[in-house]
Design an enzyme around this catalytic site. Structure first.
Site, PDB file in Angstrom:
ATOM      1  CB  SER A 412      20.638 -12.555   9.628  1.00  0.00           C
ATOM      2  OG  SER A 412      20.654 -13.373  10.767  1.00  0.00           O
ATOM      3  CG  HIS A 433      20.711 -10.581   5.521  1.00  0.00           C
ATOM      4  ND1 HIS A 433      21.464  -9.749   6.300  1.00  0.00           N
ATOM      5  CD2 HIS A 433      19.609 -10.879   6.263  1.00  0.00           C
ATOM      6  CE1 HIS A 433      20.861  -9.537   7.453  1.00  0.00           C
ATOM      7  NE2 HIS A 433      19.730 -10.203   7.449  1.00  0.00           N
ATOM      8  CD  GLU A 445      24.453  -7.785   4.601  1.00  0.00           C
ATOM      9  OE1 GLU A 445      23.666  -8.392   5.356  1.00  0.00           O
ATOM     10  OE2 GLU A 445      25.442  -7.156   5.026  1.00  0.00           O
TER      11      GLU A 445
END
Ligand code: 3H9
Length: 719
Positions: A412, A433, A445
């Site tokens: 992350s 992510h 992401e």
């Protein structure tokens, strides 16, 4: 350019809408349909008419790009009236997605047939409006009120089988839809169209309208809190049972106009196009057109914890083979159990079919050996945030996997370059992510590093689509786009309570602003131990020893409050107490806790901080403008290329209200000069808080009044 092809086949006229890609009902289409109907009426050889769509679909609705433009005659309602009044039967021959205005046109037709793969729906509510061409008056006349309330307020796509049960579709067909339409039209030649005109029908069960409307209103207020369109949809459908047809249509027009010019509709339509715009990604060396994704049929997930299991559910739900890797039998069995129960839940909720659920059991390949991964196309590492561990895993994968395997990390925040160094294939390393819970949240992401190849980026962008996510491509940096921009949001909320606000006051203000849950409730949900660990990790990297009195870290203001609460066992909902206490409804409902007030008072005394009253406006500005400032820095550095990438990340990663468009769209609405001025003000107030250092890009844009479409990333450009 004519956008409706007219032809006559025996005694049947065919009006074929030809406006790719989705046959939207733009001005030329409406004119083409009106002209075509006139021609068919005048032609004595023509005994029936078919309306269909060329290419991939029946019209998927009005042309949203025309909204807000100049008014042009040939209103959809007028075109529809022309169809309904025809003495010659008109058949809608539906394939693809018959949505919004497309379904309204179909409901003006006397008969509707559809391919079994087609879908119908009133999706207007998703773009902040309501069906504005008599849909709210005509649908209830066929389906009755409960179905009409549900379809119009939810915007859901309805399968053809279901639509037939509702009475929307007369017949389901297979084969070529135009030929089927012609066949059907021949079978109704000579039949009177009068009994098939919906305007002449009454709404079934109209005497119970108040009961249904109350239930629908209560539901939309709960489910779509803050959204105006669903409320207006209920009002419009309610009128169908209370007013004569023409007055109901007039009422619908009035409500349509009010919504159409509302800020919410404009924001939701911006979000609609933003979501599509970001699929046209680019990065150094390639873009969505030039890069070639590697075909992915099998995926391995490393780590069967909460995140890994959630990711595996996404992979299996898309019908892909999924290897699940754990280091010991117990963790592996736990993971399998979680996946099974999540898949069963998805089947129960209708998110996936029973067949897909069943197939998943054969597609899931649990293992404790990396040797089983030799042939997989793509691996997603989903272990906890520890650089050394991730590097160790990547090095192992690099050795066992075939050369074409793409290696992804679900980190992350860790820079992908720092993980990729452990391999001999950095060009095939990339970040993916997922957001918790991974099987539910739509944002994916995707992060490219300095060495990721465009083909690798294309592979994960495509994978995102295949597994039903909204993928956004960003450049690697600490925290990437989403977490980096979201950090000031959490930090500022802590500072606010240090200065005198109460956690529940901050939460209330942000929930009234539109967030589904305030920042402190979110923390309690994800667990304060998690944020304590992350903070400790950052402090370790910076070489800082944290104490309850620490006020600065890495040269910036810092709040130790989360850790203070966590150390007292207040780990959040799971511990029965965190920022709130959880004693009601089996520990599910957060309630105000005086102990937290005492902890805060004590903390302020320890730090010598003064207690002051903080306004709602300040809370919104401190939380939103700090993030917006970071958003402009993200653009400035080229982490994101366009503001749309930022907004979509917030809509799908943090459930930011769509009716506000996203933080960058919101900043544009407020006015960049105002936002910049307030950021400078807070920078003056809090000079030791890094996130208040004003973005240079924001300063330039605010001075030059640049339109949002030109807020481009300009790394290295003179600001
Ligand atoms: C309405 O009907 C109001 C009426 O009640 C009354 C009026 C008086 N207009 O999504 P995709 C573009 S409101 C203009 O990637 P998919 C889209 O931007 C409307 N453009 O494809 C994209 O352009 P680009 C009610 C539209 O296969 C391209 O088409 N209808 C429209 O993944 C391809 O789209 C809706 O709300 C439009 N209506 O999905 C339906 N629709 O290539 C909205 C699409 O330049 N549309 N475009 O980026 C959808 O839900 C999906 O597009 C659909 C296809 C499911 C149809």
């Amino acid at each position: 350019m004519p956008m409706v092809d007219y032809s006559v086949n025996g005694s049947v006229a065919v009006l074929l809408v030809n406006n790719p890609p989705v046959n939207a009902l733009s001005y030329a289409v409406r004119k083409g349909l009106a002209d075509g109907m006139q021609k068919a009426t005048k032609d004595s050889k023509v005994k029936a008419v078919v309306i269909a769509g060329k290419g991939r679909t029946f019209p998927a609705g009005a042309d949203i790009r025309e909204f807000g433009g100049p008014n042009r005659e040939h209103w959809l309602v007028a075109v529809g009236n022309g169809i309904e009044q025809s003495g010659k039967p008109v058949v809608a021959a539906i394939h693809g997605t018959c949505l919004g205005g497309g379904l309204e046109i179909a409901l003006f037709c006397h008969y509707r047939i559809a391919l079994n793969s087609a879908k119908v729906g009133f999706t207007e509510v998703a773009i902040g409006i309501l069906p504005g061409a008599a849909g709210t008056q005509r649908l209830p006349r066929i389906t009755g009120l409960p179905v009409a309330f549900d379809m119009i307020t939810s915007g859901r796509h309805v399968s053809v089988e279901q639509a037939k049960k509702y009475g929307i579709i007369d017949e389901i067909v297979t084969g070529d839809i135009v030929n089927e339409g012609i066949k059907y039209a021949m079978s109704v030649v000579g039949k009177s169209t009068i009994p098939r005109r919906l305007r002449g029908k009454s709404v079934p069960d109209a005497e119970n309208v108040q009961k249904y409307a109350d239930a629908a209103m209560a539901q939309v207020k709960r489910k779509y809190k803050g959204y105006e369109a669903p409320v207006y949809c209920v009002k419009a459908v309610q009128a169908s049972a209370e007013k004569p047809y023409d007055l109901g249509v007039a009422n619908e027009q009035t409500l349509f106009k009010v919504l159409g010019t509302s800020g919410q509709a404009l924001a939701q339509q911006y979000a609609f196009f933003a979501e599509r715009l970001i699929t046209r990604w680019e990065m150094p060396g390639g873009n969505y057109q030039t890069a070639k994704p590697v075909p992915v049929r099998s995926v391995a997930v490393i780590g069967a914890g909460t995140m890994g299991s959630g990711i595996a559910v996404c992979i299996l739900s898309a019908g892909l083979t999924c290897y699940l890797v754990e280091q010991n039998e117990k963790f592996l069995q736990n993971g399998i159990k979680t996946i099974k129960s999540l898949m069963e839940g998805s089947v129960r909720l209708g998110k996936i079919s029973v067949e897909v659920g069943k197939r998943a059991t054969t597609l899931l390949k649990p293992t404790m050996s990396y040797d089983d991964l030799t042939g997989v196309d793509l691996v997603i590492e989903a272990v906890y945030e520890n650089l050394d561990l991730k590097k160790e895993i990547f090095a192992k994968l690099d050795k066992v996997c075939k050369p074409s395997t793409v290696l992804c990390s679900n980190t992350s925040s860790i820079d992908i370059d720092r993980i990729a160094v452990a391999t001999k294939r950095p060009e095939k390393c990339v970040g993916v992510h997922f957001f918790a819970p991974a099987y539910h949240m739509k944002l994916l992401e995707n992060i490219y590093s300095t060495q990721t190849s465009p083909d690798t980026a294309a592979t994960v962008m495509k994978l995102g689509k295949v597994i039903g996510k909204v993928p956004v491509l960003v450049k690697s940096c600490q925290g990437f786009l989403a977490n980096r921009m979201n950090t000031p949001y959490g930090t500022e909320s802590s500072f606010l309570v240090e200065e005198g606000a109460l956690p529940w006051e901050v939460d209330q203000v942000m929930e009234d602003f539109g967030m589904p849950m305030g920042p402190f409730k979110v923390r309690d949900l994800s667990g304060l131990d998690i944020s304590m660990k992350i903070t400790a990790e950052i402090a370790k990297t910076l070489g800082v020893t944290l104490t309850d009195e620490t006020r600065f870290m890495g040269g910036s203001r810092y709040s130790h409050l989360n850790t203070i609460l966590a150390k007292k066992g207040r780990l959040g909902g799971k511990a029965g107490k965190g920022w709130y206490k959880y004693e009601k409804a089996g520990g599910k409902i957060p309630t105000i806790d005086d102990d937290v007030v005492a902890i805060l008072d004590n903390h302020r005394r320890n730090l010598g901080l003064e207690h002051r009253t903080i306004s709602s406006q300040e809370i919104i500005e401190r939380l939103m403008y700090s993030c917006i400032n970071e958003g402009f820095k993200i653009l400035e550095e080229g982490i994101a290329k366009r503001p749309e990438e930022i907004d979509i990340s917030w809509l799908y990663g943090f459930t930011f209200p769509k009716y506000l468009g996203g933080p960058m769209y919101y900043a544009n609405k407020v006015g960049l000069d105002r936002v910049y001025e307030r950021i400078c003000y807070y920078h003056e107030q809090f000079p030791y808080t890094k996130h208040w250092v004003p973005s240079l890009l924001l300063r330039r844009l605010s001075e030059q009044d640049v339109p949002m479409s030109q807020w481009m990333a300009s790394p290295g450009a003179k600001l």
